[in-house]
Design a protein around this motif. Structure first.
Motif, PDB file in Angstrom:
ATOM      1  N   ARG A 188       0.689  -1.088  -0.062  1.00 29.72           N
ATOM      2  CA  ARG A 188       0.029  -0.134   0.031  1.00 29.72           C
ATOM      3  C   ARG A 188       0.850   1.215   0.029  1.00 29.72           C
ATOM      4  N   ILE A 189       1.899   1.209   0.965  1.00 30.23           N
ATOM      5  CA  ILE A 189       2.584   2.580   1.014  1.00 30.23           C
ATOM      6  C   ILE A 189       3.744   2.709  -0.449  1.00 30.23           C
ATOM      7  N   LEU A 190       4.116   1.874  -1.089  1.00 27.91           N
ATOM      8  CA  LEU A 190       4.811   1.717  -2.449  1.00 27.91           C
ATOM      9  C   LEU A 190       4.064   2.381  -3.503  1.00 27.91           C
ATOM     10  N   SER A 191       4.741   3.695  -3.951  1.00 29.56           N
ATOM     11  CA  SER A 191       4.099   4.432  -5.122  1.00 29.56           C
ATOM     12  C   SER A 191       4.294   3.573  -6.403  1.00 29.56           C
ATOM     13  N   ARG A 192       5.638   2.860  -6.299  1.00 29.27           N
ATOM     14  CA  ARG A 192       5.961   2.054  -7.381  1.00 29.27           C
ATOM     15  C   ARG A 192       6.463   0.606  -6.794  1.00 29.27           C
ATOM     16  N   PRO A 193       6.122  -0.436  -7.306  1.00 33.30           N
ATOM     17  CA  PRO A 193       6.608  -1.506  -6.559  1.00 33.30           C
ATOM     18  C   PRO A 193       8.137  -1.735  -6.687  1.00 33.30           C
ATOM     19  N   LEU A 194       8.790  -2.388  -5.483  1.00 36.16           N
ATOM     20  CA  LEU A 194      10.076  -2.768  -5.441  1.00 36.16           C
ATOM     21  C   LEU A 194      10.514  -3.659  -6.237  1.00 36.16           C
ATOM     22  N   VAL A 195      11.458  -3.465  -7.229  1.00 34.92           N
ATOM     23  CA  VAL A 195      11.961  -4.579  -7.941  1.00 34.92           C
ATOM     24  C   VAL A 195      13.357  -4.923  -7.877  1.00 34.92           C
ATOM     25  N   SER A 196      13.145  -6.509  -7.814  1.00 33.71           N
ATOM     26  CA  SER A 196      14.784  -7.081  -7.544  1.00 33.71           C
ATOM     27  C   SER A 196      15.013  -8.098  -8.602  1.00 33.71           C
ATOM     28  N   LYS A 197      16.079  -8.383  -9.003  1.00 35.30           N
ATOM     29  CA  LYS A 197      16.226  -9.516 -10.304  1.00 35.30           C
ATOM     30  C   LYS A 197      17.413 -10.490  -9.919  1.00 35.30           C
ATOM     31  N   GLY A 198      17.152 -11.369 -10.234  1.00 31.62           N
ATOM     32  CA  GLY A 198      18.039 -12.560  -9.730  1.00 31.62           C
ATOM     33  C   GLY A 198      18.132 -13.868 -10.601  1.00 31.62           C
ATOM     34  N   VAL A 199      18.725 -14.994 -10.411  1.00 31.22           N
ATOM     35  CA  VAL A 199      18.895 -16.249 -11.064  1.00 31.22           C
ATOM     36  C   VAL A 199      18.689 -17.336  -9.925  1.00 31.22           C
ATOM     37  N   LEU A 200      17.951 -18.402 -10.435  1.00 33.07           N
ATOM     38  CA  LEU A 200      17.890 -19.676  -9.333  1.00 33.07           C
ATOM     39  C   LEU A 200      18.377 -20.933 -10.259  1.00 33.07           C
ATOM     40  N   TYR A 201      19.065 -21.541  -9.308  1.00 40.42           N
ATOM     41  CA  TYR A 201      19.420 -22.852  -9.799  1.00 40.42           C
ATOM     42  C   TYR A 201      19.113 -23.853  -8.952  1.00 40.42           C
ATOM     43  N   TYR A 202      18.328 -25.085  -9.663  1.00 31.88           N
ATOM     44  CA  TYR A 202      18.156 -26.054  -8.689  1.00 31.88           C
ATOM     45  C   TYR A 202      18.511 -27.450  -9.273  1.00 31.88           C
ATOM     46  N   GLN A 203      18.766 -28.370  -8.486  1.00 32.75           N
ATOM     47  CA  GLN A 203      19.307 -29.611  -8.849  1.00 32.75           C
ATOM     48  C   GLN A 203      18.768 -30.623  -7.903  1.00 32.75           C
ATOM     49  N   SER A 204      18.062 -31.820  -8.530  1.00 30.09           N
ATOM     50  CA  SER A 204      17.407 -32.657  -7.962  1.00 30.09           C
ATOM     51  C   SER A 204      18.454 -33.440  -7.140  1.00 30.09           C
ATOM     52  N   PRO A 205      18.360 -33.808  -5.830  1.00 28.87           N
ATOM     53  CA  PRO A 205      16.900 -33.747  -4.992  1.00 28.87           C
ATOM     54  C   PRO A 205      16.757 -32.452  -4.112  1.00 28.87           C
ATOM     55  N   GLU A 206      17.915 -31.903  -3.751  1.00 26.87           N
ATOM     56  CA  GLU A 206      17.821 -30.885  -2.684  1.00 26.87           C
ATOM     57  C   GLU A 206      18.788 -29.630  -2.864  1.00 26.87           C
ATOM     58  N   SER A 207      19.342 -29.422  -3.943  1.00 22.36           N
ATOM     59  CA  SER A 207      20.536 -28.521  -3.995  1.00 22.36           C
ATOM     60  C   SER A 207      19.513 -27.136  -4.796  1.00 22.36           C
ATOM     61  N   LEU A 208      19.934 -25.889  -4.073  1.00 27.13           N
ATOM     62  CA  LEU A 208      19.236 -24.648  -4.587  1.00 27.13           C
ATOM     63  C   LEU A 208      20.478 -23.624  -4.426  1.00 27.13           C
ATOM     64  N   ARG A 209      20.343 -22.769  -5.590  1.00 29.54           N
ATOM     65  CA  ARG A 209      21.073 -21.519  -5.341  1.00 29.54           C
ATOM     66  C   ARG A 209      19.975 -20.468  -5.919  1.00 29.54           C
ATOM     67  N   TRP A 210      19.700 -19.545  -4.887  1.00 29.20           N
ATOM     68  CA  TRP A 210      18.852 -18.388  -5.097  1.00 29.20           C
ATOM     69  C   TRP A 210      19.562 -17.161  -4.924  1.00 29.20           C
ATOM     70  N   GLU A 211      19.815 -16.620  -5.980  1.00 28.05           N
ATOM     71  CA  GLU A 211      20.655 -15.357  -6.042  1.00 28.05           C
ATOM     72  C   GLU A 211      19.898 -14.090  -6.201  1.00 28.05           C
ATOM     73  N   TYR A 212      20.214 -13.117  -5.734  1.00 22.67           N
ATOM     74  CA  TYR A 212      19.521 -11.807  -6.164  1.00 22.67           C
ATOM     75  C   TYR A 212      20.748 -10.936  -6.601  1.00 22.67           C
ATOM     76  N   GLN A 213      20.558 -10.317  -7.750  1.00 20.67           N
ATOM     77  CA  GLN A 213      21.602  -9.548  -8.466  1.00 20.67           C
ATOM     78  C   GLN A 213      21.385  -8.228  -8.337  1.00 20.67           C
ATOM     79  N   SER A 214      20.228  -7.598  -8.117  1.00 17.50           N
ATOM     80  CA  SER A 214      20.046  -6.184  -8.128  1.00 17.50           C
ATOM     81  C   SER A 214      18.765  -6.023  -7.219  1.00 17.50           C
TER      82      SER A 214
END
Lengths: 194, 225
Positions: free
Chosen positions: A42-68
Motif C-alpha cells: 500500500r505504501i509503495l508508489s511503485r513496486p520494489l523490483v529485484s532481479k536474480g537467478v535460480l538454480y535447482y538440482q534434484s534432489p535438494e540443491s538450490l541457489r537463489w541469487e539476487y543480483q540487484s
C-alpha cells in the motif's frame, strides 16, 4: 517460489493431476531461470523490483541469487544452508541469518520443484483455473504471516510462470520467471560457492 | 579496595559533570541567515518515499541486513515505515500519525520500545527538529552549525560541510552525545527536483546499548511532484 513441472494435468481428475505433477517432477533433474521479483505494498508508489537467478538440482540443491538492487545468495546443498550478502566490506557470509527458518523455506521450494504439493503439512494445495495452484497455510501461526501462495504454470512442460505470495490484502510479492532451462547440467560449485 | 571504588566513583561523577556541548561561536546577520539556510538542506521538503538497504550493527557486533521503506511527510508529520527481508518478507510495518499504529511486527521487531525508537530515529534523520532554534554559528573546526533544543530538553546540532555532506548530533539532557547521523553524497548522488538525496546515511546511537545503521539508498521518489 519456484519454477517447474507439469503439463498434462489440465484435463484429468484431482488425483490424476497430482500424480501427473509428481511424474513430471520426477523427470526434472535440474532447472535454471532468471527471475524478477516485485514487492507491492500500500505504501509503495511503485513496486520494489529485484532481479536474480535460480538454480535447482534434484534432489535438494538450490541457489537463489539476487543480483540487484542488492546482491545476496542463498545456498542449500548436502543438507547445509548458507547465506551470503552484500556488506560494506564486500560479499560476506551472513552469520546472523536465521538459517533454520531459511532451510525450512528452501526445502519447501525444492518440494514444489519436485511437484510434491500434496505431501506438505504446512500448506494445503488446490488447483484453480487450470494452470494455477493455490497453497493455503494449515497452521494459524503461518496464516498470520502468509495468507496464500499462488503458483502459475507456463504452457511449456515443466516450467513455472510466476509465484505470488500474499502476506495481507495489500501486500504481496510476485516472482516471474524468464529464460528457464530444464535438465541442463549445472556444476556442483554453483551450489557451494558464492 | 573501598578507596579504589571511591576514586572510580569520583572520576565517573567528574566525567559526567564535565559533559558539555561543543563550543559554538555565534554568527550575526547576514551570516547567521546563510548558515540557517544551509541547515535546511538535510530535511526533505514535501512527501517522499525512500527505500534503503540497511546494514545494522547491533550491540555485541552482530550484524543484520534488511530493506527499509520509509514514506515521510514533514507537513503532516506522518511516517510510514516497513522493514523487510531482501526476499520481500515484511517483518515490521508501522505508521506514525499523531500516534503509533503497528500493522505487523515479527520478532525481534515486535517490542513497542523498538517501534518507538525506530520512529524517533526516522524523525531525527528526516524531520527538522521540532524545538526552537537556540543559535547558529561556527564550531571550532569552522563548520557552520544550527543548534536546536527540543521539547524534551535534548539539543540537536545540524552541521554542514563544504562538500555538501552534513551531520546531525543529538545530545541528551545530560549534554552527552546520544545519536549521530551523517550523510554523504558520493559521485552517484541522486537528484529529484531541486533536492539532492544522500546515497548513504549512517546513524550511530552511542552508549552501552548503542547500535549503528548504515543506510544505502536504493530509490527515492518525491511524492509531492
Amino acid at each position: 517460489m519456484t519454477v517447474i513441472l507439469v503439463s498434462a494435468f489440465l484435463c484429468i481428475g484431482w488425483a490424476d493431476k497430482w500424480t501427473g505433477m509428481k511424474n513430471a517432477g520426477a523427470n526434472i533433474a535440474s532447472v535454471s531461470a532468471e527471475f524478477t521479483q516485485e514487492k507491492h505494498m500500500r505504501i509503495l508508489s511503485r513496486p520494489l523490483v529485484s532481479k536474480g537467478v535460480l538454480y535447482y538440482q534434484s534432489p535438494e540443491s538450490l541457489r537463489w541469487e539476487y543480483q540487484s538492487p542488492v546482491r545476496s545468495i542463498l545456498l542449500m546443498h548436502n543438507g547445509k544452508t548458507r547465506r551470503y550478502i552484500q556488506a560494506q566490506e564486500g560479499i560476506i557470509e551472513d552469520a546472523g541469518a536465521d538459517l533454520q527458518s531459511l532451510q525450512i523455506v528452501l526445502q519447501e521450494m525444492t518440494q514444489w520443484l519436485a511437484g510434491r504439493f500434496d505431501e506438505n503439512s504446512t500448506f494445503t494445495a488446490r488447483f484453480e483455473n487450470g494452470r494455477k495452484i493455490v497453497l493455503t497455510p494449515t497452521q494459524e501461526s503461518i496464516s498470520r504471516l502468509i495468507r496464500r501462495i499462488e503458483l502459475v504454470f507456463s504452457d511449456r512442460p515443466g516450467v513455472m510462470e510466476s509465484v505470488t505470495i500474499y502476506e495481507s490484502q495489500d501486500s504481496f510479492t510476485r516472482l516471474t520467471f524468464q529464460n528457464a532451462t530444464v535438465n541442463q547440467k549445472i556444476a556442483e560449485s554453483v551450489f557451494k560457492e558464492k | 579496595m573501598r578507596g579504589i571504588v571511591f576514586v572510580l566513583v569520583g572520576v565517573l561523577l567528574f566525567v559526567i559533570s564535565c559533559a558539555s556541548l561543543p563550543a559554538m561561536y555565534r554568527s550575526n546577520c547576514p551570516a547567521a541567515l546563510e548558515i540557517q539556510a544551509k541547515c535546511r538542506v538535510p530535511f526533505p521538503q514535501g512527501k517522499w518515499q525512500f527505500v534503503h538497504y540497511i546494514e545494522a550493527t547491533l550491540p555485541g557486533g552482530k550484524k543484520g541486513f534488511v530493506m527499509g521503506i520509509t514514506v515521510i511527510s514533514p507537513v503532516t508529520e506522518t511516517i510510514d515505515c516497513v522493514i523487510m527481508t531482501l526476499e520481500g518478507f515484511v517483518l515490521f510495518d508501522a505508521r506514525y500519525d499523531q500516534g503509533l499504529i503497528t500493522n505487523r511486527a515479527i520478532a525481534p521487531f515486535d517490542r513497542i520500545e523498538f517501534a518507538k525508537g525506530l520512529m524517533d530515529d526516522i524523525r531525527l534523520i528526516f524531520f527538522k527538529p521540532d524545538g526552537p532554534l537556540i543559535g547558529s554559528g561556527i564550531l571550532e573546526d569552522g563548520s557552520p552549525v544550527c543548534r536546536y533544543q527540543d521539547f524534551e530538553g535534548k539539543t540537536i546540532d545540524i552541521i554542514t560541510f563544504p562538500d555538501n555532506s552534513w551531520e546531525i548530533r543529538q545530545y541528551g539532557k545530560d549534554l552527552r552525545l546520544a545519536r549521530t547521523v551523517t550523510a554523504s553524497y558520493p559521485k552517484k548522488a541522486r537528484r529529484s527536483g531541486q533536492q539532492v538525496v544522500p546515497d548513504r546515511l549512517e546513524l550511530k546511537v552511542h552508549g552501552l546499548l548503542g547500535y549503528e545503521l548504515s543506510m544505502n539508498l536504493v530509490s527515492a521518489f518525491s511524492l509531492s511532484e
